[in-house]
Design a protein around this motif. Structure first.
Motif, PDB file in Angstrom:
ATOM      1  N   LYS A 197      77.687   6.603  29.281  1.00 42.55           N
ATOM      2  CA  LYS A 197      78.040   6.774  27.870  1.00 42.55           C
ATOM      3  C   LYS A 197      78.487   8.208  27.591  1.00 42.55           C
ATOM      4  CE  LYS A 197      76.144   6.073  23.221  1.00 42.55           C
ATOM      5  NZ  LYS A 197      74.939   5.651  22.443  1.00 42.55           N
ATOM      6  N   ILE A 198      77.797   9.168  28.195  1.00 42.00           N
ATOM      7  CA  ILE A 198      78.152  10.585  28.011  1.00 42.00           C
ATOM      8  C   ILE A 198      79.524  10.878  28.626  1.00 42.00           C
ATOM      9  CG2 ILE A 198      77.531  12.940  28.671  1.00 42.00           C
ATOM     10  CD1 ILE A 198      74.579  12.063  28.478  1.00 42.00           C
ATOM     11  N   ILE A 199      79.776  10.320  29.823  1.00 40.33           N
ATOM     12  CA  ILE A 199      81.073  10.530  30.482  1.00 40.33           C
ATOM     13  C   ILE A 199      82.205   9.951  29.640  1.00 40.33           C
ATOM     14  CG2 ILE A 199      82.469   9.967  32.510  1.00 40.33           C
ATOM     15  CD1 ILE A 199      79.779   9.901  34.097  1.00 40.33           C
ATOM     16  N   MET A 200      81.995   8.767  29.079  1.00 35.48           N
ATOM     17  CA  MET A 200      83.009   8.146  28.216  1.00 35.48           C
ATOM     18  C   MET A 200      83.287   9.026  26.999  1.00 35.48           C
ATOM     19  SD  MET A 200      84.031   5.408  29.671  1.00 35.48           S
ATOM     20  CE  MET A 200      83.514   4.197  30.910  1.00 35.48           C
ATOM     21  N   SER A 201      82.239   9.606  26.460  1.00 38.84           N
ATOM     22  CA  SER A 201      82.398  10.501  25.303  1.00 38.84           C
ATOM     23  C   SER A 201      83.225  11.721  25.680  1.00 38.84           C
ATOM     24  CB  SER A 201      81.021  10.942  24.798  1.00 38.84           C
ATOM     25  OG  SER A 201      81.134  11.866  23.744  1.00 38.84           O
ATOM     26  N   HIS A 202      82.989  12.267  26.884  1.00 39.31           N
ATOM     27  CA  HIS A 202      83.763  13.419  27.352  1.00 39.31           C
ATOM     28  C   HIS A 202      85.236  13.049  27.518  1.00 39.31           C
ATOM     29  CE1 HIS A 202      79.985  15.518  29.224  1.00 39.31           C
ATOM     30  NE2 HIS A 202      80.022  15.598  27.911  1.00 39.31           N
ATOM     31  N   LEU A 203      85.495  11.868  28.074  1.00 41.08           N
ATOM     32  CA  LEU A 203      86.882  11.430  28.260  1.00 41.08           C
ATOM     33  C   LEU A 203      87.595  11.288  26.923  1.00 41.08           C
ATOM     34  CD1 LEU A 203      86.564   8.754  31.099  1.00 41.08           C
ATOM     35  CD2 LEU A 203      87.833  10.903  31.217  1.00 41.08           C
ATOM     36  N   ARG A 204      86.915  10.728  25.936  1.00 38.57           N
ATOM     37  CA  ARG A 204      87.521  10.574  24.603  1.00 38.57           C
ATOM     38  C   ARG A 204      87.892  11.928  23.999  1.00 38.57           C
ATOM     39  NH1 ARG A 204      83.004   6.795  23.846  1.00 38.57           N
ATOM     40  NH2 ARG A 204      83.773   4.629  23.885  1.00 38.57           N
ATOM     41  N   LYS A 205      87.016  12.915  24.201  1.00 39.71           N
ATOM     42  CA  LYS A 205      87.259  14.242  23.643  1.00 39.71           C
ATOM     43  C   LYS A 205      88.377  14.967  24.390  1.00 39.71           C
ATOM     44  CE  LYS A 205      82.555  14.929  21.899  1.00 39.71           C
ATOM     45  NZ  LYS A 205      81.287  15.710  22.050  1.00 39.71           N
ATOM     46  N   LYS A 206      88.397  14.810  25.709  1.00 40.69           N
ATOM     47  CA  LYS A 206      89.377  15.532  26.516  1.00 40.69           C
ATOM     48  C   LYS A 206      90.782  14.949  26.379  1.00 40.69           C
ATOM     49  CE  LYS A 206      86.456  17.400  30.222  1.00 40.69           C
ATOM     50  NZ  LYS A 206      86.239  17.451  31.688  1.00 40.69           N
ATOM     51  N   ILE A 207      90.887  13.615  26.257  1.00 40.75           N
ATOM     52  CA  ILE A 207      92.196  12.954  26.211  1.00 40.75           C
ATOM     53  C   ILE A 207      92.377  12.359  24.811  1.00 40.75           C
ATOM     54  CG2 ILE A 207      93.715  11.285  27.333  1.00 40.75           C
ATOM     55  CD1 ILE A 207      91.815  11.351  29.746  1.00 40.75           C
ATOM     56  N   PRO A 208      93.067  13.064  23.919  1.00 42.20           N
ATOM     57  CA  PRO A 208      93.155  12.657  22.515  1.00 42.20           C
ATOM     58  C   PRO A 208      93.692  11.241  22.294  1.00 42.20           C
ATOM     59  CG  PRO A 208      94.010  14.876  22.821  1.00 42.20           C
ATOM     60  CD  PRO A 208      93.789  14.313  24.180  1.00 42.20           C
ATOM     61  N   ASP A 209      94.640  10.796  23.128  1.00 39.85           N
ATOM     62  CA  ASP A 209      95.270   9.496  22.914  1.00 39.85           C
ATOM     63  C   ASP A 209      94.597   8.361  23.676  1.00 39.85           C
ATOM     64  OD1 ASP A 209      97.081  10.749  21.296  1.00 39.85           O
ATOM     65  OD2 ASP A 209      98.657  10.881  22.800  1.00 39.85           O
ATOM     66  N   LEU A 210      93.488   8.628  24.320  1.00 36.39           N
ATOM     67  CA  LEU A 210      92.797   7.594  25.094  1.00 36.39           C
ATOM     68  C   LEU A 210      91.774   6.881  24.210  1.00 36.39           C
ATOM     69  CD1 LEU A 210      92.334   6.270  27.890  1.00 36.39           C
ATOM     70  CD2 LEU A 210      90.544   7.983  28.269  1.00 36.39           C
ATOM     71  N   THR A 211      91.990   5.583  23.997  1.00 37.73           N
ATOM     72  CA  THR A 211      91.078   4.782  23.183  1.00 37.73           C
ATOM     73  C   THR A 211      90.177   3.958  24.099  1.00 37.73           C
ATOM     74  OG1 THR A 211      92.714   4.605  21.406  1.00 37.73           O
ATOM     75  CG2 THR A 211      90.902   3.013  21.394  1.00 37.73           C
ATOM     76  N   ILE A 212      88.905   4.338  24.172  1.00 39.20           N
ATOM     77  CA  ILE A 212      87.927   3.618  24.993  1.00 39.20           C
ATOM     78  C   ILE A 212      87.012   2.838  24.059  1.00 39.20           C
ATOM     79  CG2 ILE A 212      86.093   3.784  26.701  1.00 39.20           C
ATOM     80  CD1 ILE A 212      87.227   6.479  27.558  1.00 39.20           C
ATOM     81  N   ARG A 213      86.988   1.522  24.249  1.00 39.63           N
ATOM     82  CA  ARG A 213      86.136   0.675  23.417  1.00 39.63           C
ATOM     83  C   ARG A 213      84.894   0.256  24.198  1.00 39.63           C
ATOM     84  NH1 ARG A 213      90.994  -3.190  21.080  1.00 39.63           N
ATOM     85  NH2 ARG A 213      91.977  -1.597  19.753  1.00 39.63           N
ATOM     86  N   SER A 214      83.757   0.391  23.554  1.00 43.83           N
ATOM     87  CA  SER A 214      82.500  -0.007  24.168  1.00 43.83           C
ATOM     88  C   SER A 214      82.184  -1.449  23.769  1.00 43.83           C
ATOM     89  CB  SER A 214      81.380   0.926  23.714  1.00 43.83           C
ATOM     90  OG  SER A 214      80.135   0.483  24.197  1.00 43.83           O
ATOM     91  N   ILE A 215      81.948  -2.299  24.769  1.00 46.80           N
ATOM     92  CA  ILE A 215      81.538  -3.678  24.524  1.00 46.80           C
ATOM     93  C   ILE A 215      80.034  -3.722  24.779  1.00 46.80           C
ATOM     94  CG2 ILE A 215      81.927  -6.106  25.056  1.00 46.80           C
ATOM     95  CD1 ILE A 215      84.413  -4.558  24.052  1.00 46.80           C
ATOM     96  N   GLN A 216      79.261  -3.885  23.713  1.00 43.63           N
ATOM     97  CA  GLN A 216      77.813  -3.729  23.774  1.00 43.63           C
ATOM     98  C   GLN A 216      77.178  -4.569  24.884  1.00 43.63           C
ATOM     99  OE1 GLN A 216      75.789  -4.611  20.122  1.00 43.63           O
ATOM    100  NE2 GLN A 216      74.013  -3.380  20.634  1.00 43.63           N
TER     101      GLN A 216
END
Length: 223
Positions: A197-216
């Motif tokens: 979850k933390i890594i996904m958050s870092h990717l979202r912050k680093k790559i502005p146009d990258l939309t990562i959706r979490s499927i619970q």
């Protein structure tokens, strides 16, 4: 040369007649052809137009061709650069080893030399596109260089971030399971759900146009 993408050409040549002739020769091979007459104009035109291909003379008043290429390479490693050279330019070319020049055209320019240049341009663009994975209009992932480019900026990612990004891009439109992500690391280090979850958050912050959706409770996906 077949055009599989939008191709633009910038010609930087201080001899007006030669510049005009080159524009005419290439006009039906490119979607857009622009000619300027010295290195300073070339630099301003490059920043404004961001062409795929540049043909530049070396010896010009003001900024010379190699200084122009040196500036370009600071922000763009993929633009195809060909230099027009004469025998007297050999001393300059010794300075150009680190500039990633893609082609040299020895004056005078002939139809055979131009045909060879067009083949080199086509081959270079095909090679680039094979490794270029679009994330958005302004962002792509270079799978060979293992880097993300956003406009003119290189985005630095860690090994773990690259591994997860490649998984998401490979299964684009599908859900990548938590278990798949955990098993993807070569060192077999178990990654907790919270760490992912933390890594996904870092990717979202680093790559502005990258939309990562979490499927619970299942995993992650990108559109």
């Amino acid at each position: 040369m077949q055009k599989s993408e939008y191709l633009s050409l910038l010609i930087v040549e201080d001899d007006h007649e030669s510049n005009k002739n080159l524009q005419e020769l290439f006009r039906d091979k490119f979607d857009d052809v622009v000619g300027v007459y010295n290195g300073t104009e070339g630099w301003e035109a490059f920043k404004s137009l961001r062409p795929n291909v540049i043909i530049t003379d070396i010896q010009m008043p003001g900024m010379n061709g190699l200084d122009l290429v040196r500036n370009i390479r600071k922000i763009d490693q993929n633009c195809f650069v060909a230099v027009l050279t004469s025998y007297s330019d050999q001393q300059y070319l010794l300075q150009a080893v680190s500039l990633k020049l893609d082609s040299y055209i020895l004056k005078p320019v002939t139809s055979l030399k131009l045909e060879s240049l067009l083949k080199s341009i086509h081959s270079s663009r095909v090679h680039l596109l094979q490794h270029k994975v679009l994330i958005s209009k302004d962002t792509y992932y270079d799978s060979k260089a293992k880097m993300v480019m956003y406009v003119d900026k290189r985005i630095h990612l860690t090994h773990v971030e690259i591994t997860i990004l490649e998984l998401l891009l490979y299964y684009r439109g599908e859900v990548v399971l938590h278990e798949t992500i955990e098993n993807a690391f070569c060192d077999n280090t178990e990654k907790s759900r919270n760490a992912i979850k933390i890594i996904m958050s870092h990717l979202r912050k680093k790559i502005p146009d990258l939309t990562i959706r979490s499927i619970q409770k299942i995993g992650y996906t990108i559109p």
